[in-house]
Structure formats: C-alpha cells, structure tokens
Enzyme design. Sequence first.
Site, PDB file in Angstrom:
ATOM      1  N   ARG A  88      31.190  11.952 -35.429  1.00  0.00           N
ATOM      2  CA  ARG A  88      31.783  12.972 -36.299  1.00  0.00           C
ATOM      3  C   ARG A  88      31.904  12.465 -37.730  1.00  0.00           C
ATOM      4  NH1 ARG A  88      37.156  13.410 -34.078  1.00  0.00           N
ATOM      5  NH2 ARG A  88      37.599  14.848 -35.742  1.00  0.00           N
ATOM      6  N   SER A  98      40.505  14.175 -29.934  1.00  0.00           N
ATOM      7  CA  SER A  98      40.333  12.767 -30.313  1.00  0.00           C
ATOM      8  C   SER A  98      41.682  12.041 -30.290  1.00  0.00           C
ATOM      9  CB  SER A  98      39.714  12.703 -31.711  1.00  0.00           C
ATOM     10  OG  SER A  98      39.823  11.419 -32.253  1.00  0.00           O
TER      11      SER A  98
END
Length: 410
Positions: A168, A183
């Site tokens: 990401r 996350s």
Amino acid sequence: MHVPTLIAHKRDGGELSAAELRQLIDGYTRGEVPDYQMAAFAMAVFFRGMTAAETAALTQAMMAGGECFSHRAGHPPVVDKHSTGGIGDKVSLVLAPLLACAGCWVPMVSGRGLGITGGTLDKLEAIPGLRVRIGLDEAAAQLERLGVVMLGQTERLCPADKKLYALRDVTGTVPSIPLITASIMSKKLAESLDRLVLDVKYGSGAFMRTQQEAEVLAASLVAVGREMRVEVRAMLHPMSEPTGRTVGNALEVVEALECLEGGGPADLRDLVLDLAGALVGGARAALASLLDDGSARRKFDAMVAAQGGNPADLARLGAIHQAPIIREVAAPRGGVVATVDAGGIGQAALQLGAGRARASDGVDFAVGFDRLVKCGERVHHGQALCRIHARTAVDFDMAEAMVATAIGVE
Ligand code: URA
C-alpha cells in the site's frame, strides 16, 4: 477462488463474503496471489470502500493468518495505543516504556513509515543493532521480564499486514478507511489486548484530512475492536503541524529520549500523558513523575539492550547518524508563526530520504528536520525556522524550497 473475478466484483462496487476475503488473504500470505493482483484489489477497495461486515472479515482474516500472543493467567493489564499515522509522531517510543513503568504489559506491534508518515519500526532501527524482528516466544519472555516489547510484523505475526502494508505504501492505497482499519486492528488484536487507545489523526499530515473523516475512521476502528471484545477508545488529534520539533528517524529518537527524561517539547509530553491517562487512569502527575524521575528512560534502555542495541549508543545517536549537510532555514520576515504545515514537512522529509519510494527501499536515518518552530511562536527576520539535515546540497535546496511554502510567518 478466481482472483480476477473477485477484484472485478469489488471494482464494480460489489460486496465480498468473509470466505472470499479469507481465501484472498491466505492466498496472498502464501505467495499464491501476486503483488500486482493485491495492488489492484487494494485500489478497488480504495475507490469502492467496504461494508462494516467486510471490514471486520478482512481484519479477522489478516489476524487469523498468523500467530497471536497468548498471555499467562494472572497477567497484568495488557494495553497498547496505535496512531493512524502522522508527521514527527514519536509518541510510541515514549509511551510504551512509560506504560510498562505504570505496571502494564505492552506488546507493541508497529509498522514502518507509510506514505509521508513516519513509522515506529524505522525510528527504532536508527538505534544500532536494535532488532524489531522478534519471535513470539522471545517477545513473551521479554514482556514477562520488562513489561514492554516493541516489534514488527513477521512471516508469522500478522504476515498479511507485513506484505500488504509495504504494498500500500508504494501503490497510493494508504488512505482507505477499511484498509487502515484492518491493518491496525489485525496487529492490535494479535497482541491479545485488554485495552487499546487509538490516536486518530486528522489534518494535512494525516491520512484523514478532516475531523469528519477521522470520526468515520475512529468509528470503524472502534466497531472492529468491540466486535473482537477489546476495550477500545479513540481519541482524535489534529496533525496540522508536526508533533514536537523534529521529523526524521534518528532525529525523532533523540527527541523521544528527551521526553523520556522529563524534557522535550510540551506538545509531545502532553500527548504522551493524555494517551497514557486514557489507558491506565489515575493522576496525571503520577504518570508525569515516571518521566521526570528517569524510570521511563531506564525502562527504554533496558528494552533497547534486550532487543540487541547498546544503551550507551543513545547518547551519541546524533553523531552516529550525522547528515553531511546540516543548515538552518532563515525566517524571511519577523512575525508570528502561523503555519507549520505537517503535510509539506512530511513530503519534504520523504524527498530527503526519511521514507520510501519503493517497498524494497531502505530509509536514511540521518535526514530530516530539527529545531522546528511551532505555531504561535514569534520569530524575528533571519531567525532560524528549522534546521534541515540533508544528504546532498541538491536535497537541501529542494527541502529549503518546500519549507518556504510549509512554514508561514505573518
Ligand atoms: N498504521 C497502520 O498500522 N496501518 C495503516 O494502514 C495506517 C497506520
């Protein structure tokens, strides 16, 4: 599972089942789903979002793909805080040992720099020899002995986040509420916490630009935590100017050490004490005294030693990581500092090399900013607004131009 179909379903705004998300995450963790497919999936989520049920299922899948802490019976309160990311945010380095001094266990699983925001692991690794790759058994033993361990995701602990986080960072898919939620919460849930405080940032130096967006992120994080039976509290904090007066890995560790010794900038100390108070309650003065009497600093040193560093290096960290060019930026006029734009300073720190452009890149520990002015301070013409620590003269010029835009004097 046919991954292209699943990506296309999300791209077109469809909802994925818990089983599909589990298969996708497991496949990615095992290396069967390549990075390019996962990057496309992350971008689809970025644009299409996820339902609350999907976000919870993604979090669960990311946590379940790895090991979790299992604390012995009768353990002290297991607590942690997690920030959604900011500029100059070195709070964890101070807070974790402080909480351990207050009688808690803190098994803090952190991340690296993400986008323009710095990462606790990168800062810790500025301490020579300090290991953040620690197995669960070793981490549990250190927790029992010191009450604090600071570590990163591994192939066994939150393996999906380890890979997806790095992906990401370099594919423009960081500021997505479901991806941030999964996350953060997969790491925190793997710690088997009793209590968690979330420091949700908003402003130019945060992933959420407005307070309203931060409220939505906070609600998403709290909802997932509650579903997993963790006592979660979210606190919103502005990230319009950097925390403290330093930005950059080793420079931030030096400032964190000052705070651990009872000094350092007031905004950093206040934030640390606010978050600690939210987790342990009690009198603020009692927590402050653990900073002022050197207890938290001694705990930090013990943790550094346990994780392979040499506490004696801490006093000379600035010399160990000294950038070739360290120069002041002068105020163009006298007046009051109106803005120290966290986003602009974070962007400049990234360009100086404090963060990454590719997942495989290392970070430059030495570069960044120190002696940053704070909003509301009065400066006279020519007075230093900050010092830039740069690798090359070209880098210095670039950062100086960016500072001229980021720091406004009126
Ligand atoms: N912190 C994390 O651990 N993950 C994110 O996605 C953002 C901040």
